[in-house]
Motif scaffolding. Structure first.
Motif, mmCIF file in Angstrom:
data_model
loop_
_atom_site.group_PDB
_atom_site.id
_atom_site.type_symbol
_atom_site.label_atom_id
_atom_site.label_comp_id
_atom_site.label_asym_id
_atom_site.label_seq_id
_atom_site.Cartn_x
_atom_site.Cartn_y
_atom_site.Cartn_z
ATOM 1 N N MET A 1 18.045 -4.640 -5.533
ATOM 2 C CA MET A 1 19.388 -4.142 -5.816
ATOM 3 C C MET A 1 20.108 -4.961 -6.893
ATOM 4 N N THR A 2 19.674 -6.214 -7.144
ATOM 5 C CA THR A 2 20.290 -7.025 -8.191
ATOM 6 C C THR A 2 19.759 -6.668 -9.576
ATOM 7 N N GLN A 3 18.712 -5.847 -9.609
ATOM 8 C CA GLN A 3 18.060 -5.447 -10.852
ATOM 9 C C GLN A 3 17.453 -6.639 -11.590
ATOM 10 N N GLN A 4 17.113 -7.693 -10.835
ATOM 11 C CA GLN A 4 16.539 -8.889 -11.453
ATOM 12 C C GLN A 4 15.217 -9.305 -10.812
ATOM 13 N N VAL A 5 15.046 -8.992 -9.518
ATOM 14 C CA VAL A 5 13.834 -9.421 -8.823
ATOM 15 C C VAL A 5 12.861 -8.246 -8.727
ATOM 16 N N PRO A 6 11.651 -8.351 -9.339
ATOM 17 C CA PRO A 6 10.652 -7.269 -9.225
ATOM 18 C C PRO A 6 10.163 -7.142 -7.788
ATOM 19 N N LEU A 7 9.929 -5.917 -7.345
ATOM 20 C CA LEU A 7 9.446 -5.663 -5.996
ATOM 21 C C LEU A 7 7.941 -5.381 -6.024
ATOM 22 N N VAL A 8 7.235 -6.043 -5.131
ATOM 23 C CA VAL A 8 5.774 -5.922 -5.049
ATOM 24 C C VAL A 8 5.397 -4.897 -3.984
ATOM 25 N N SER A 9 4.321 -4.168 -4.231
ATOM 26 C CA SER A 9 3.737 -3.219 -3.257
ATOM 27 C C SER A 9 4.675 -2.084 -2.884
ATOM 28 N N VAL A 10 5.501 -1.646 -3.823
ATOM 29 C CA VAL A 10 6.295 -0.438 -3.610
ATOM 30 C C VAL A 10 5.382 0.764 -3.838
ATOM 31 N N SER A 11 5.396 1.706 -2.927
ATOM 32 C CA SER A 11 4.553 2.894 -3.049
ATOM 33 C C SER A 11 5.197 3.883 -4.024
ATOM 34 N N VAL A 12 4.411 4.349 -4.990
ATOM 35 C CA VAL A 12 4.871 5.345 -5.973
ATOM 36 C C VAL A 12 3.997 6.582 -5.817
ATOM 37 N N GLN A 13 4.605 7.724 -5.517
ATOM 38 C CA GLN A 13 3.828 8.928 -5.249
ATOM 39 C C GLN A 13 4.403 10.120 -6.020
ATOM 40 N N SER A 14 3.540 11.099 -6.233
ATOM 41 C CA SER A 14 3.963 12.318 -6.907
ATOM 42 C C SER A 14 3.802 13.507 -5.968
ATOM 43 N N THR A 15 4.523 14.582 -6.267
ATOM 44 C CA THR A 15 4.408 15.787 -5.455
ATOM 45 C C THR A 15 3.054 16.453 -5.642
ATOM 46 N N GLY A 16 2.326 16.040 -6.693
ATOM 47 C CA GLY A 16 0.990 16.586 -6.917
ATOM 48 C C GLY A 16 -0.102 15.867 -6.151
ATOM 49 N N GLY A 17 0.274 14.790 -5.426
ATOM 50 C CA GLY A 17 -0.699 14.105 -4.586
ATOM 51 C C GLY A 17 -1.234 12.797 -5.126
ATOM 52 N N THR A 18 -0.893 12.407 -6.361
ATOM 53 C CA THR A 18 -1.348 11.128 -6.886
ATOM 54 C C THR A 18 -0.432 10.011 -6.390
ATOM 55 N N GLY A 19 -0.929 8.789 -6.431
ATOM 56 C CA GLY A 19 -0.124 7.680 -5.944
ATOM 57 C C GLY A 19 -0.629 6.354 -6.453
ATOM 58 N N THR A 20 0.222 5.342 -6.383
ATOM 59 C CA THR A 20 -0.136 3.987 -6.779
ATOM 60 C C THR A 20 0.847 3.035 -6.108
ATOM 61 N N ALA A 21 0.794 1.761 -6.460
ATOM 62 C CA ALA A 21 1.713 0.773 -5.911
ATOM 63 C C ALA A 21 2.049 -0.236 -6.996
ATOM 64 N N THR A 22 3.228 -0.849 -6.903
ATOM 65 C CA THR A 22 3.631 -1.822 -7.909
ATOM 66 C C THR A 22 2.833 -3.113 -7.752
ATOM 67 N N ASP A 23 2.620 -3.801 -8.876
ATOM 68 C CA ASP A 23 1.861 -5.047 -8.851
ATOM 69 C C ASP A 23 2.787 -6.237 -8.601
ATOM 70 N N SER A 24 2.287 -7.439 -8.823
ATOM 71 C CA SER A 24 3.062 -8.646 -8.529
ATOM 72 C C SER A 24 4.287 -8.793 -9.421
ATOM 73 N N LEU A 25 4.333 -8.067 -10.527
ATOM 74 C CA LEU A 25 5.489 -8.111 -11.434
ATOM 75 C C LEU A 25 6.354 -6.869 -11.298
ATOM 76 N N GLY A 26 6.095 -6.060 -10.271
ATOM 77 C CA GLY A 26 6.896 -4.858 -10.054
ATOM 78 C C GLY A 26 6.520 -3.695 -10.944
ATOM 79 N N ARG A 27 5.419 -3.810 -11.678
ATOM 80 C CA ARG A 27 5.023 -2.755 -12.621
ATOM 81 C C ARG A 27 4.179 -1.685 -11.937
ATOM 82 N N TYR A 28 4.271 -0.467 -12.436
ATOM 83 C CA TYR A 28 3.465 0.635 -11.913
ATOM 84 C C TYR A 28 3.086 1.566 -13.056
ATOM 85 N N THR A 29 1.994 2.299 -12.851
ATOM 86 C CA THR A 29 1.568 3.364 -13.769
ATOM 87 C C THR A 29 1.018 4.489 -12.915
#
Length: 252
Positions: free
Chosen positions: A34-62
């Motif tokens: 919520m501070t927009q400064q600390v990256p979050l690890v292992s956040v689940s990212v999903q699409s309505t088409g069924g694909t998914g991934t999770a954020t890495d140690s730096l909060g990044r996802y693709t």
């Protein structure tokens, strides 16, 4: 006939254009607290088409999805609204902050135990036990032509040493079972569960015992699948706690 072929070509062309509209696009970015400064690890990212991934140690996802899909983010069982991909202004840098307050602690460098090196050392130390096979009868081949072929007396003694054989086999099986348990603990670690669920104390101890996966799941699951398993178990655990709390109220 020419008109009919012309109509077929038009239909095929329109179908091809529709197919191009369904090609997958890449959406990438970062997820913060919520501070927009600390990256979050292992956040689940999903699409309505069924694909998914999770954020890495730096909060990044693709994530790859169709342009007509929407994506959403989930952390500790709480999901965000769905964001239509077509409406995202910059699909190569879609950053989002979740309503999560992360308390930062002073960084402590800890050298973790290396599971693979420990396993190799264990195998070397108990090589005789790990390589143990039930003894069988060996044939002694004579050095001279006139000597008779006989049985190896040392191996004959080992065959009938039932107590020793049983003890060695049991020891080998116990070592192999311990090695599997260590591998499960290596992947289904307390640190990973704490990071994904924020459980502590007695809750953490109960969760680790109640939802410990078997060796088949641990050996076959990817990191993303194992993290999804932990999050699903966390949801079930919280519902179980809620039910148990209601039952205690009724008893009182």
């Amino acid at each position: 006939m020419i008109l009919k072929r012309y109509i077929i070509l038009i239909l095929l062309a329109s179908g091809s254009l529709a197919g191009f509209g369904q090609l997958q696009v890449q959406v990438r970015g970062k997820v913060f607290d919520m501070t927009q400064q600390v990256p979050l690890v292992s956040v689940s990212v999903q699409s309505t088409g069924g694909t998914g991934t999770a954020t890495d140690s730096l909060g990044r996802y693709t994530i790859y999805a169709k342009e007509s899909d929407s994506i959403w983010f989930s952390y500790l069982g709480k999901g965000t609204p769905k964001y239509p991909i077509a409406a995202i202004p910059n699909q190569q840098n879609f950053e989002i902050s979740l309503h999560v307050n992360v308390t930062e602690l002073k960084t402590i460098m800890v050298k973790p135990r290396n599971y693979h090196l420990d396993s190799i050392a264990n195998r070397e130390e108990y090589a005789k036990v790990f390589n143990y096979k039930k003894p069988g009868l060996g044939i002694v081949h004579p050095n001279t032509q006139n000597a008779a072929v006989g049985v190896d007396l040392d191996q004959l003694v080992d065959v009938f040493n039932f107590k020793k054989n049983r003890r060695m086999a049991n020891f080998r099986d116990r070592l192999m079972a311990e090695e599997k348990d260590k591998y499960i603990e290596h992947r289904f670690s307390r640190a990973l569960v704490i990071r994904l669920t924020q459980l502590k104390g007695a809750d953490l101890d109960t969760f680790m015992v109640r939802y410990k996966p078997d060796i088949v799941l641990v050996e076959s699951a990817t990191d993303y699948e194992l993290q999804s398993y932990i999050k699903q178990c966390y949801d079930r655990y919280m519902k179980w706690k809620e039910v148990m709390g209601e039952l205690r109220k009724q008893d009182n």
